[in-house]
Write a protein that holds these residues in place. Structure first.
Motif, PDB file in Angstrom:
ATOM      1  N   SER A   1      -2.213 -10.982  -0.238  1.00  0.00           N
ATOM      2  CA  SER A   1      -1.458 -11.419   0.925  1.00  0.00           C
ATOM      3  C   SER A   1      -2.269 -11.247   2.212  1.00  0.00           C
ATOM      4  CB  SER A   1      -0.157 -10.624   0.985  1.00  0.00           C
ATOM      5  OG  SER A   1       0.494 -10.898   2.163  1.00  0.00           O
ATOM      6  N   ASP A   2      -2.899 -10.077   2.377  1.00  0.00           N
ATOM      7  CA  ASP A   2      -3.620  -9.838   3.630  1.00  0.00           C
ATOM      8  C   ASP A   2      -4.923 -10.625   3.708  1.00  0.00           C
ATOM      9  OD1 ASP A   2      -2.165  -8.229   5.399  1.00  0.00           O
ATOM     10  OD2 ASP A   2      -3.938  -7.019   5.809  1.00  0.00           O
ATOM     11  N   SER A   3      -5.461 -11.009   2.567  1.00  0.00           N
ATOM     12  CA  SER A   3      -6.708 -11.790   2.609  1.00  0.00           C
ATOM     13  C   SER A   3      -6.408 -13.286   2.502  1.00  0.00           C
ATOM     14  CB  SER A   3      -7.622 -11.362   1.466  1.00  0.00           C
ATOM     15  OG  SER A   3      -7.058 -11.720   0.220  1.00  0.00           O
TER      16      SER A   3
ATOM     17  N   ASP B   1      -6.371   3.245   6.469  1.00  0.00           N
ATOM     18  CA  ASP B   1      -6.202   1.995   7.228  1.00  0.00           C
ATOM     19  C   ASP B   1      -7.432   1.101   7.166  1.00  0.00           C
ATOM     20  OD1 ASP B   1      -4.923   0.174   8.879  1.00  0.00           O
ATOM     21  OD2 ASP B   1      -5.673   1.102  10.708  1.00  0.00           O
ATOM     22  N   HIS B   2      -7.198  -0.187   7.408  1.00  0.00           N
ATOM     23  CA  HIS B   2      -8.325  -1.125   7.451  1.00  0.00           C
ATOM     24  C   HIS B   2      -8.382  -1.885   8.785  1.00  0.00           C
ATOM     25  CE1 HIS B   2      -6.389  -5.209   6.460  1.00  0.00           C
ATOM     26  NE2 HIS B   2      -5.397  -4.384   6.670  1.00  0.00           N
ATOM     27  N   HIS B   3      -7.615  -1.416   9.782  1.00  0.00           N
ATOM     28  CA  HIS B   3      -7.705  -2.033  11.116  1.00  0.00           C
ATOM     29  C   HIS B   3      -8.868  -1.416  11.890  1.00  0.00           C
ATOM     30  CE1 HIS B   3      -3.466  -2.938  10.197  1.00  0.00           C
ATOM     31  NE2 HIS B   3      -3.625  -3.965  11.021  1.00  0.00           N
ATOM     32  N   PRO B   4      -9.391  -2.144  12.884  1.00  0.00           N
ATOM     33  CA  PRO B   4     -10.357  -1.507  13.778  1.00  0.00           C
ATOM     34  C   PRO B   4      -9.720  -0.273  14.417  1.00  0.00           C
ATOM     35  CG  PRO B   4     -10.236  -3.867  14.204  1.00  0.00           C
ATOM     36  CD  PRO B   4      -9.132  -3.548  13.251  1.00  0.00           C
ATOM     37  N   PHE B   5     -10.531   0.765  14.625  1.00  0.00           N
ATOM     38  CA  PHE B   5     -10.011   2.031  15.161  1.00  0.00           C
ATOM     39  C   PHE B   5      -9.353   1.812  16.529  1.00  0.00           C
ATOM     40  CE2 PHE B   5     -10.525   5.831  17.789  1.00  0.00           C
ATOM     41  CZ  PHE B   5      -9.894   6.774  16.984  1.00  0.00           C
ATOM     42  N   VAL B   6      -8.157   2.354  16.711  1.00  0.00           N
ATOM     43  CA  VAL B   6      -7.493   2.312  18.014  1.00  0.00           C
ATOM     44  C   VAL B   6      -7.381   3.727  18.589  1.00  0.00           C
ATOM     45  CG1 VAL B   6      -5.375   1.720  19.266  1.00  0.00           C
ATOM     46  CG2 VAL B   6      -6.196   0.208  17.455  1.00  0.00           C
TER      47      VAL B   6
ATOM     48  N   SER C   1       0.848  -1.203   0.000  1.00  0.00           N
ATOM     49  CA  SER C   1       0.000   0.000   0.000  1.00  0.00           C
ATOM     50  C   SER C   1       0.881   1.249   0.000  1.00  0.00           C
ATOM     51  CB  SER C   1      -0.963  -0.011   1.196  1.00  0.00           C
ATOM     52  OG  SER C   1      -0.273  -0.141   2.418  1.00  0.00           O
ATOM     53  N   GLN C   2       1.978   1.181   0.738  1.00  0.00           N
ATOM     54  CA  GLN C   2       2.899   2.319   0.842  1.00  0.00           C
ATOM     55  C   GLN C   2       3.611   2.580  -0.499  1.00  0.00           C
ATOM     56  OE1 GLN C   2       6.478   1.229   2.931  1.00  0.00           O
ATOM     57  NE2 GLN C   2       6.764   3.289   3.755  1.00  0.00           N
ATOM     58  N   LEU C   3       4.202   1.509  -1.078  1.00  0.00           N
ATOM     59  CA  LEU C   3       4.998   1.691  -2.304  1.00  0.00           C
ATOM     60  C   LEU C   3       4.109   2.027  -3.502  1.00  0.00           C
ATOM     61  CD1 LEU C   3       7.582  -1.235  -1.904  1.00  0.00           C
ATOM     62  CD2 LEU C   3       7.971   1.207  -1.517  1.00  0.00           C
ATOM     63  N   ALA C   4       2.945   1.387  -3.567  1.00  0.00           N
ATOM     64  CA  ALA C   4       2.048   1.648  -4.704  1.00  0.00           C
ATOM     65  C   ALA C   4       1.532   3.079  -4.653  1.00  0.00           C
ATOM     66  CB  ALA C   4       0.883   0.659  -4.703  1.00  0.00           C
TER      67      ALA C   4
ATOM     68  N   ASP D   1     -12.708  -0.592   8.203  1.00  0.00           N
ATOM     69  CA  ASP D   1     -12.233  -1.811   8.882  1.00  0.00           C
ATOM     70  C   ASP D   1     -12.909  -3.079   8.366  1.00  0.00           C
ATOM     71  OD1 ASP D   1     -14.676  -1.637  10.075  1.00  0.00           O
ATOM     72  OD2 ASP D   1     -13.931  -1.394  12.120  1.00  0.00           O
ATOM     73  N   ILE D   2     -13.721  -2.935   7.311  1.00  0.00           N
ATOM     74  CA  ILE D   2     -14.185  -4.187   6.692  1.00  0.00           C
ATOM     75  C   ILE D   2     -13.534  -4.401   5.314  1.00  0.00           C
ATOM     76  CG2 ILE D   2     -16.345  -4.438   8.007  1.00  0.00           C
ATOM     77  CD1 ILE D   2     -17.821  -3.298   5.583  1.00  0.00           C
ATOM     78  N   ALA D   3     -12.607  -3.521   4.958  1.00  0.00           N
ATOM     79  CA  ALA D   3     -11.871  -3.735   3.699  1.00  0.00           C
ATOM     80  C   ALA D   3     -10.871  -4.879   3.892  1.00  0.00           C
ATOM     81  CB  ALA D   3     -11.130  -2.463   3.306  1.00  0.00           C
ATOM     82  N   SER D   4     -10.583  -5.592   2.828  1.00  0.00           N
ATOM     83  CA  SER D   4      -9.681  -6.753   2.917  1.00  0.00           C
ATOM     84  C   SER D   4      -8.273  -6.346   3.323  1.00  0.00           C
ATOM     85  CB  SER D   4      -9.604  -7.460   1.562  1.00  0.00           C
ATOM     86  OG  SER D   4      -8.951  -6.609   0.624  1.00  0.00           O
ATOM     87  N   SER D   5      -7.887  -5.124   2.942  1.00  0.00           N
ATOM     88  CA  SER D   5      -6.474  -4.745   3.051  1.00  0.00           C
ATOM     89  C   SER D   5      -6.341  -3.238   2.841  1.00  0.00           C
ATOM     90  CB  SER D   5      -5.687  -5.463   1.956  1.00  0.00           C
ATOM     91  OG  SER D   5      -6.300  -5.211   0.687  1.00  0.00           O
ATOM     92  N   ALA D   6      -5.194  -2.723   3.269  1.00  0.00           N
ATOM     93  CA  ALA D   6      -4.910  -1.312   2.978  1.00  0.00           C
ATOM     94  C   ALA D   6      -4.728  -1.140   1.469  1.00  0.00           C
ATOM     95  CB  ALA D   6      -3.657  -0.877   3.726  1.00  0.00           C
ATOM     96  N   SER D   7      -4.209  -2.177   0.818  1.00  0.00           N
ATOM     97  CA  SER D   7      -4.006  -2.104  -0.637  1.00  0.00           C
ATOM     98  C   SER D   7      -5.335  -1.939  -1.372  1.00  0.00           C
ATOM     99  CB  SER D   7      -3.291  -3.361  -1.136  1.00  0.00           C
ATOM    100  OG  SER D   7      -2.016  -3.435  -0.556  1.00  0.00           O
TER     101      SER D   7
END
Ligand code: AMP
Length: 317
Positions: free
Chosen positions: A151-153, A101-106, A30-33, A117-123
């Protein structure tokens, strides 16, 4: 929100893109792309992708050396929910900041935050961002994003892969015509020593009556098999779908960083709240923690086992 992010990107001539420590393919992809897409769209901008890399993922591309100029610079953080896990960047030092981000909020870490947070990945989110704005893309960028998502899924295994995920992948495949087979060769061909360690884990995993499976991978085991610590920890992803096991974990010694990495996965109870009690966190069904000793890791295992017991009682399993 994507339009707002695009506007911010357009506004700054200097952009730094960071992601979480303990790099994994989705964080890096996600960062490099995103960096490469911004460079392609705005060749005059200076864009840096920063953080500690990993030899294992060099096929995704190279990171940059940041020149440490923070003035008039935008920070974008991908795939990272909390401040303590951002690799090599402090949002407060930058002129402005964005989280994707796609993690649950912290916690809130950036001025502008896009969290799904329901997306498969940040990508996947970066794919959507490119689709919905004038950011440009090419075959290499599309391939990188596909790798992050896959990869993340774990190759589309989880419910986080919704119709939107497949729609995006379909659009990208149609437009950029990359070869899935070639990509999978890059991602999945691995040395025999890793396959042998996987065999060792299958044979030696402890499985409790409640359905918790775990394995201690000491530095000695890592050296005996000739693998690296990161590869050993990542093997947690290969133990899905064992009938007797609903929650499973690898407990991997990382001598270089003087810590024990615990990687946890679940097909039953949510595990991130348990991981949080041990200085960890993550997704509901894919979490991790860093602890100091194997004894601490076993405390975490006992907690997971209790969680499993309650889950089974509650769900009549
Ligand atoms: P891993 O098992 O290391 O692949 O991590 C699985 C998920 O848990 C990822 O989403 C990580 O971001 C998260 N995670 C791993 N370790 C930690 C930690 N020490 N603190 C918070 N989240 C973590």
């Amino acid at each position: 929100m994507f339009k707002k992010i695009y506007k911010e990107i357009k506004k700054y001539d200097r952009i730094v893109i960071a992601r979480h420590i303990g790099v994994d393919p989705d964080a890096l992809a996600s960062q490099l792309a995103l960096r490469d897409s911004i460079r392609l769209s705005f060749p005059e901008k200076k864009v840096f992708a920063i953080g500690t890399g990993s030899a294992k993922f060099t096929y995704l591309g190279k990171l940059d050396k940041f020149d440490d100029v923070y003035e008039n610079t935008l920070l974008i953080v991908t795939d990272t929910p909390d401040r303590k896990r951002i690799d090599s960047a402090d949002p407060d030092m930058f002129t402005s900041s964005i989280k994707i981000d796609h993690h649950p909020f912290v916690e809130k870490t950036c001025e502008l935050e896009y969290i799904d947070d329901i997306a498969s990945s940040a990508s996947e989110i970066v794919m959507q961002l490119i689709e919905e704005t004038k950011l440009e893309c090419n075959k290499e960028i599309a391939e990188t994003l596909f790798i992050g998502l896959v990869s993340d899924s774990n190759r589309f295994l989880f419910d986080s892969c919704g119709s939107n995920t497949f729609l995006l992948v379909s659009k990208y495949l149609e437009k950029y015509k990359f070869s899935i087979n070639k990509i999978y060769q890059k991602m999945y061909v691995r040395p025999l020593c890793e396959v042998r360690l996987e065999g060792y884990i299958s044979l030696n995993m402890t499985v409790t009556d409640n359905g918790l499976g775990y394995i201690k991978i000491t530095d000695k085991i890592i050296n005996d098999f000739g693998v690296d610590s990161a590869a050993a920890g990542n093997m947690v992803n290969n133990f899905n779908f064992i009938n007797e096991v609903l929650v499973w974990a690898t407990i991997t010694e990382d001598v270089k960083n003087n810590q024990i990495r615990v990687s946890i996965r679940s097909r039953g109870p949510e595990i991130n709240k348990v991981a949080e009690k041990y200085n960890g966190g993550g997704h509901k069904f894919a979490s991790g923690a860093k602890v100091k000793t194997f004894d601490d890791a076993i405390l975490l295992m006992n907690d997971l086992d209790k969680t499993l017991k309650n889950y089974k009682i509650k769900n009549n399993i």
